[in-house]
Design a protein around this motif. Structure first.
Motif, PDB file in Angstrom:
ATOM      1  N   PRO A 163      38.510  38.597  37.858  1.00  0.00           N
ATOM      2  CA  PRO A 163      39.623  38.669  38.036  1.00  0.00           C
ATOM      3  C   PRO A 163      40.679  39.970  37.014  1.00  0.00           C
ATOM      4  O   PRO A 163      41.857  40.482  37.309  1.00  0.00           O
ATOM      5  N   ALA A 164      40.376  39.899  35.821  1.00  0.00           N
ATOM      6  CA  ALA A 164      40.511  40.888  35.074  1.00  0.00           C
ATOM      7  C   ALA A 164      40.325  42.562  35.392  1.00  0.00           C
ATOM      8  O   ALA A 164      40.733  42.954  34.711  1.00  0.00           O
ATOM      9  N   GLY A 165      39.149  42.696  36.046  1.00  0.00           N
ATOM     10  CA  GLY A 165      38.304  43.828  36.519  1.00  0.00           C
ATOM     11  C   GLY A 165      37.138  44.129  36.771  1.00  0.00           C
ATOM     12  O   GLY A 165      36.430  42.839  35.668  1.00  0.00           O
ATOM     13  N   ARG A 166      36.892  44.912  37.278  1.00  0.00           N
ATOM     14  CA  ARG A 166      35.207  44.715  37.497  1.00  0.00           C
ATOM     15  C   ARG A 166      34.572  45.649  35.936  1.00  0.00           C
ATOM     16  O   ARG A 166      33.887  44.833  35.778  1.00  0.00           O
ATOM     17  N   ARG A 167      35.093  45.860  35.026  1.00  0.00           N
ATOM     18  CA  ARG A 167      34.618  46.583  33.951  1.00  0.00           C
ATOM     19  C   ARG A 167      34.999  46.135  32.540  1.00  0.00           C
ATOM     20  O   ARG A 167      34.713  46.171  30.995  1.00  0.00           O
ATOM     21  N   ARG A 168      36.885  46.248  32.788  1.00  0.00           N
ATOM     22  CA  ARG A 168      37.358  45.548  31.601  1.00  0.00           C
ATOM     23  C   ARG A 168      36.931  44.430  30.548  1.00  0.00           C
ATOM     24  O   ARG A 168      36.873  44.824  29.674  1.00  0.00           O
ATOM     25  N   PRO A 169      36.572  43.193  31.343  1.00  0.00           N
ATOM     26  CA  PRO A 169      35.991  42.129  30.440  1.00  0.00           C
ATOM     27  C   PRO A 169      35.031  42.383  29.952  1.00  0.00           C
ATOM     28  O   PRO A 169      35.197  42.049  28.279  1.00  0.00           O
ATOM     29  N   ARG A 203      45.112  47.500  30.785  1.00  0.00           N
ATOM     30  CA  ARG A 203      45.500  46.461  31.530  1.00  0.00           C
ATOM     31  C   ARG A 203      46.444  46.751  32.119  1.00  0.00           C
ATOM     32  O   ARG A 203      47.585  47.573  32.089  1.00  0.00           O
ATOM     33  N   GLY A 204      46.261  46.013  34.079  1.00  0.00           N
ATOM     34  CA  GLY A 204      46.934  46.792  34.919  1.00  0.00           C
ATOM     35  C   GLY A 204      46.277  48.617  35.430  1.00  0.00           C
ATOM     36  O   GLY A 204      47.395  48.570  36.091  1.00  0.00           O
ATOM     37  N   ALA A 205      45.593  48.828  35.100  1.00  0.00           N
ATOM     38  CA  ALA A 205      45.051  50.163  35.558  1.00  0.00           C
ATOM     39  C   ALA A 205      44.943  50.104  37.055  1.00  0.00           C
ATOM     40  O   ALA A 205      44.638  49.371  37.270  1.00  0.00           O
ATOM     41  N   PRO A 206      45.365  51.113  37.768  1.00  0.00           N
ATOM     42  CA  PRO A 206      44.684  51.426  39.160  1.00  0.00           C
ATOM     43  C   PRO A 206      42.795  51.171  39.352  1.00  0.00           C
ATOM     44  O   PRO A 206      42.176  51.434  38.345  1.00  0.00           O
ATOM     45  N   GLU A 207      42.740  50.514  40.091  1.00  0.00           N
ATOM     46  CA  GLU A 207      41.523  50.831  40.511  1.00  0.00           C
ATOM     47  C   GLU A 207      40.860  50.932  42.283  1.00  0.00           C
ATOM     48  O   GLU A 207      42.140  51.107  42.880  1.00  0.00           O
ATOM     49  N   HIS A 208      40.033  51.948  42.251  1.00  0.00           N
ATOM     50  CA  HIS A 208      39.095  52.112  42.871  1.00  0.00           C
ATOM     51  C   HIS A 208      37.900  52.382  43.399  1.00  0.00           C
ATOM     52  O   HIS A 208      37.740  52.879  44.120  1.00  0.00           O
ATOM     53  N   PRO A 209      38.362  50.856  43.472  1.00  0.00           N
ATOM     54  CA  PRO A 209      36.494  50.158  44.197  1.00  0.00           C
ATOM     55  C   PRO A 209      36.034  50.496  44.635  1.00  0.00           C
ATOM     56  O   PRO A 209      36.682  50.820  46.159  1.00  0.00           O
ATOM     57  N   THR A 210      34.227  50.574  44.782  1.00  0.00           N
ATOM     58  CA  THR A 210      33.596  51.223  46.761  1.00  0.00           C
ATOM     59  C   THR A 210      32.726  49.440  46.443  1.00  0.00           C
ATOM     60  O   THR A 210      32.829  48.247  45.337  1.00  0.00           O
ATOM     61  N   GLU A 211      32.329  49.454  47.343  1.00  0.00           N
ATOM     62  CA  GLU A 211      31.161  48.261  48.211  1.00  0.00           C
ATOM     63  C   GLU A 211      30.549  48.338  47.153  1.00  0.00           C
ATOM     64  O   GLU A 211      29.980  49.881  46.621  1.00  0.00           O
TER      65      GLU A 211
END
Length: 437
Positions: free
Chosen positions: A74-80, A197-205
């Motif tokens: 939940p904190a992001g795909r990469r940050r943790p 923290r709180g940075a935008p993300e544009h993830p794809t599947e």
């Protein structure tokens, strides 16, 4: 359409380069001479000990990329990954230089195991970190701005860690230096984790198929192959120069202070020209800028041969030329990588960004590891005499010549080779023609 990131995110992301720059610089600068001149390990074996843990990352980094691609935290795909792996790296780095100094076999084994742990932790920090720009922004120019911030911090970090770590080691010992560098790494890790923290993300599947399938698709991308091979060969060239700095200062320039001055000469110009490289990219493109920056690398590295004659001032000028090229040789490829990964994601609709960056960082790690390994082989061929910390030896002329050639002509030849490899990159032309800004 321009989609600028908040300045806080740019600064926060750039702080991760404190960790990557420190770990990329200090082992390449100090680990080989620590093994040969403090522990008394032969140059050939020392080269293997420096190279092997980094070579392990060639296998591990793509796996780390695949794992981060599949993350649903939940904190992001990469940050943790940044905070967990980064703090582990900091602790293990301190451990690496806190072991016994004798017997030599035990001391070498301690370093090898700790360095392997460092390399493993670094993989799970660096790969998600490098993957982030492709998901932070979809804008072609914004990625260059993001990398400009990063390279400025990287250059400052190289200056700080490269100039001060040898001083701390000389004055307080290698164990204290290990703790000092660990603190620098931890500060960079926490800064990047907090700042994004709180940075935008544009993830794809996440891409379907096996890991091997994804590796094959990534390897089949011609633009990725071209820029990756260029970057890897240049990393080997830079790694060779870094490995030679301490030997040049001690055996050619006969000045411990030259270690620090070489870094100031190298990094100072890089800080000044990094924003200029960004402007060049805006008008002429990233590939053109990368080629020009590589030209500076070739000329500057060749001119480092002046160190063999003891021409200290000219050696510093040559280091400044290398620094100018190095700044561009970081800004451009690191901005081109997310272009390639994002273009692949847009065309395929699948997320292979972590795999791209995993292979990329594996290549970079291999290149930087090859540098000290190559330099160690050159030392061996020149008959370099290893010693322990309390023994001073006079190197034969053949060893002095080997140091000079390994510090200058050899890396210059590698940088020249990378220019040929860069010709295969074509994505920049298409993106600029589409005016993706």
């Amino acid at each position: 359409m321009t989609a600028e990131l908040p300045a806080r995110v740019r600064r926060g992301y750039a702080l991760g380069s404190v960790a990557t720059g420190t770990f990329g610089t200090v082992p390449g600068l100090l680990l080989l001479p620590y093994l040969t001149d403090e522990i008394g390990i032969g140059a050939a074996l020392a080269g293997v000990l420096v190279f092997a843990p980094k070579a392990w990352d060639v296998v591990l980094n793509p796996i780390a990329g695949r794992i981060s691609d599949r993350s649903t935290h939940p904190a992001g795909r990469r940050r943790p990954f940044l905070v967990r792996a980064g703090l582990t790296l900091a602790v293990l780095f301190a451990v690496m230089f806190a072991g016994p100094s004798e017997p030599s076999a035990l001391a070498a084994a301690w370093v090898a195991v700790a360095f392997l742990g460092c390399a493993s932790a670094y993989a799970f920090f660096q790969v998600p970190y490098v993957a982030m720009p492709a998901e932070l922004t979809l804008d072609y120019a914004e990625r260059t701005r993001l990398m400009t911030w990063r390279v400025v911090v990287l250059a400052l970090t190289i200056l700080l860690s490269g100039a001060t770590a040898p001083i701390v080691a000389d004055q307080l010992g290698h164990a204290a230096m290990g703790v000092y560098v660990a603190v620098l790494i931890a500060l960079g890790v926490l800064g990047s984790w907090w700042g994004t923290r709180g940075a935008p993300e544009h993830p794809t599947e996440t891409a379907a198929g096996t890991f091997a399938d994804q590796l094959r698709l990534v390897a089949a991308n011609p633009d990725f192959r071209a820029v990756l091979l260029t970057f890897v060969v240049q990393a080997a060239a830079i790694g060779t120069v870094l490995a030679g700095v301490a030997y040049v200062a001690d055996d050619l320039l006969d000045s411990a202070a030259a270690n620090t001055f070489l870094f100031v000469a190298f990094v100072g110009p890089a800080l000044l020209v990094t924003p200029l490289w960004e402007r060049y990219a805006a008008t002429r493109g990233k590939r053109s800028g990368y080629g020009l920056a590589t030209g500076f690398l070739v000329v500057g590295m060749a001119a480092l041969l002046t160190a063999h004659a003891g021409w200290t001032g000219l050696t510093y000028v040559a280091a400044a030329l290398v620094g100018i090229g190095y700044a561009g040789a970081q800004v451009f490829p690191m901005a081109m990588l997310p272009d390639v990964a994002a273009d692949d994601a847009q065309r395929s609709g699948s997320n292979r960004i972590g795999v791209f960056t995993g292979v990329w960082t594996a290549g970079e790690t291999l290149g930087l590891a090859l540098g000290p390994g190559i330099f160690a082989l050159v030392l061996t061929a020149g008959g370099y005499v290893s010693s322990t910390g309390d023994v001073t030896v006079t190197q034969p002329d053949s060893a002095r010549l080997a140091i000079a050639l390994g510090f200058s002509v050899l890396p210059a030849a590698l940088a020249a080779l990378s220019l040929v490899l860069l010709r295969g990159y074509r994505l920049d032309d298409r993106l600029r023609s589409l005016d993706v800004t």
